[in-house]
Design a protein around this motif. Sequence first.
Motif, mmCIF file in Angstrom:
data_model
loop_
_atom_site.group_PDB
_atom_site.id
_atom_site.type_symbol
_atom_site.label_atom_id
_atom_site.label_comp_id
_atom_site.label_asym_id
_atom_site.label_seq_id
_atom_site.Cartn_x
_atom_site.Cartn_y
_atom_site.Cartn_z
ATOM 1 N N ALA A 29 0.826 -1.211 0.000
ATOM 2 C CA ALA A 29 0.000 0.000 0.000
ATOM 3 C C ALA A 29 0.862 1.263 0.000
ATOM 4 O O ALA A 29 0.531 2.247 -0.668
ATOM 5 C CB ALA A 29 -0.926 -0.014 1.207
ATOM 6 N N LYS A 391 -6.914 6.618 -1.851
ATOM 7 C CA LYS A 391 -5.901 6.454 -0.821
ATOM 8 C C LYS A 391 -6.438 6.838 0.560
ATOM 9 O O LYS A 391 -5.698 7.203 1.452
ATOM 10 C CB LYS A 391 -4.675 7.293 -1.175
ATOM 11 C CG LYS A 391 -3.996 6.810 -2.461
ATOM 12 C CD LYS A 391 -2.879 7.726 -2.867
ATOM 13 C CE LYS A 391 -2.261 7.269 -4.185
ATOM 14 N NZ LYS A 391 -1.229 8.191 -4.671
ATOM 15 N N GLY A 393 -7.704 5.140 3.023
ATOM 16 C CA GLY A 393 -7.184 4.359 4.127
ATOM 17 C C GLY A 393 -8.079 4.348 5.336
ATOM 18 O O GLY A 393 -7.601 4.313 6.469
ATOM 19 N N ARG A 452 -8.105 -2.515 -0.645
ATOM 20 C CA ARG A 452 -6.683 -2.324 -0.307
ATOM 21 C C ARG A 452 -6.047 -3.597 0.229
ATOM 22 O O ARG A 452 -4.817 -3.704 0.301
ATOM 23 C CB ARG A 452 -6.543 -1.229 0.752
ATOM 24 C CG ARG A 452 -6.982 0.152 0.326
ATOM 25 C CD ARG A 452 -6.821 1.135 1.470
ATOM 26 N NE ARG A 452 -5.424 1.368 1.766
ATOM 27 C CZ ARG A 452 -4.758 2.458 1.386
ATOM 28 N NH1 ARG A 452 -5.360 3.395 0.692
ATOM 29 N NH2 ARG A 452 -3.488 2.605 1.696
ATOM 30 N N SER A 498 -8.520 -2.043 -6.601
ATOM 31 C CA SER A 498 -7.366 -2.823 -6.132
ATOM 32 C C SER A 498 -6.167 -2.671 -7.047
ATOM 33 O O SER A 498 -5.041 -2.977 -6.650
ATOM 34 C CB SER A 498 -7.743 -4.301 -6.010
ATOM 35 O OG SER A 498 -8.016 -4.867 -7.283
ATOM 36 N N PHE A 501 -3.466 -0.718 -5.418
ATOM 37 C CA PHE A 501 -2.865 -1.167 -4.163
ATOM 38 C C PHE A 501 -2.230 -2.549 -4.224
ATOM 39 O O PHE A 501 -1.541 -2.941 -3.288
ATOM 40 C CB PHE A 501 -3.941 -1.193 -3.054
ATOM 41 C CG PHE A 501 -4.774 0.042 -3.018
ATOM 42 C CD1 PHE A 501 -4.196 1.272 -2.745
ATOM 43 C CD2 PHE A 501 -6.130 -0.003 -3.262
ATOM 44 C CE1 PHE A 501 -4.958 2.417 -2.717
ATOM 45 C CE2 PHE A 501 -6.904 1.138 -3.233
ATOM 46 C CZ PHE A 501 -6.312 2.359 -2.965
#
Length: 523
Positions: A29, A391, A393, A452, A498, A501
């Motif tokens: 990542a 991104k 997260g 991710r 995906s 990542f």
Amino acid sequence: MEAEDPGAKAVSEVAVVVEPTVTAEKLTALLAEQCEQFCLDYKSTLNLGKGHVEDLVELAKDVAAMQSNPDGGYIVVGADDRGNIMPGPSGGLTAELAKHLDEATLRPKLEKYLSAPVIHSACHEIGQHLVGLIYVAPDPYGWSVIHTTGVYLDSKGRSKTVFRSGDVLVRHGTSSERWNDNDRDRLVRQIVARSKEAWRKEITEEFAAHLATMSTVGQLANAPTSAIDWKLDADTYEQVLTELLRREDDIPLRHLLIRTLQDAAVLLASDQDELRRLLDRLTTFAALSIEYEREAWLGRVVEVLVRIYELGFDEYGHGRDSDPIVVRLWLDVTTRVYALGALAVRRQAWFTVRYLAVQEPPGEARRHWGTWLRHATVMAFRARVFETEEKAGLLARAHNVIREMGALRPDVTSESPAVLNSLCQFDVYAALAVIGVRGKVSHGNFYTHFARYYSPRSTPAFETIVTDAKVRAALFDGDDQLLADAIREVVRMASKESFYFDGWDGLQSPAVERFVQVHASSR
């Protein structure tokens, strides 16, 4: 005009979520970020062998600077400044160089310049190349003071001093530099925020001692209602709540929720760090309600969380999404909802999973975004809280909340694979639940944060909702076709996301694939 604080700006724009893990999944990542950041540094190679003082001094500089970050940071070894893995032997990380990144070897080397830095490190094979990952924990005192001057001879034999004894280093954007006045103010605020929990412990010592000396816990009712406050330290707060829930003593609990909501409105405008602490206390209340199956109290706590979320809207239902403080509030609330959803998944509290997932934003936002989870993610992206939405997260942020709060993990350790698995599975269940409630498949309803991470973490959620009739009845409104269409679209989005990542690599369940093939509508 007041000078801009580059450190504060970097904190607000950081995309990486720092957590104390150095797994291959995390490394992948970080490489996908493709740019250095306030808390992320790439090094094409690193030679810490005998005689290579330059590399060690430069590494110590970056480690010291990251120790001044609120959450620490990462150093990736074996990648260029765009996150591209460097091939050997002229660049990158060889097996011989990787030996020096072992924690037991690396820590004493850094201690030549720094006092007891807390680090974790590991090397992983990514695409047939070795890449190293170093996690740097924040210094408990707010910053690290260099104790030995860092000097080496450059390629021309000239002495180069990188830092001196007594220096304090910080991150300015992607550079590690000596601190300035703006950094000092920011770091002092950081220390104050960290110290508040200890101060609360001191403030509540007398109250806690009073409880400890009572002849029976039943005498807890003798404590005044006003003494039960979210400002108690975390441990005392959890103990008192547990006892009140056990006794079903609703007056102090109702008073607590009323006061918490009132204080949230004040703190939104005055102290965002304290507001996050308030949200942590509400999250503890909700977690205990899940753990002890107090559904009514869970409902009341979620109602308060919804009311706090609505503080970001005006009286006409218009979101104040141009205010970064409001966007942070939305993100902080939904991060904790994910943490609670993960607990509900592990406890198989399926109605709770649905209840947490389908709460809606108010006003006009309800029409565009099917759930507060999706609304918060989109608003955070638009406000550039994250570099890109992909991104975001969010699951890593929720994992950090779980690490900090024992009430969210009564069944597992903070680093148990079950924690991240349940976060990924809640993300799947939330997407499907809101599609069922809305009765249509729309990207405005969900986002695949689980993409991710590796497929085995999320696949069980798809399998469970397809094969377990009770779970499906609790989570999903709709016929087989809508469910199959929903799964197909969630999988499609995850496959697309995906790509960034190198995480999720497709649905790995023949049972779910057959269900989609049989019941999905024709494209």
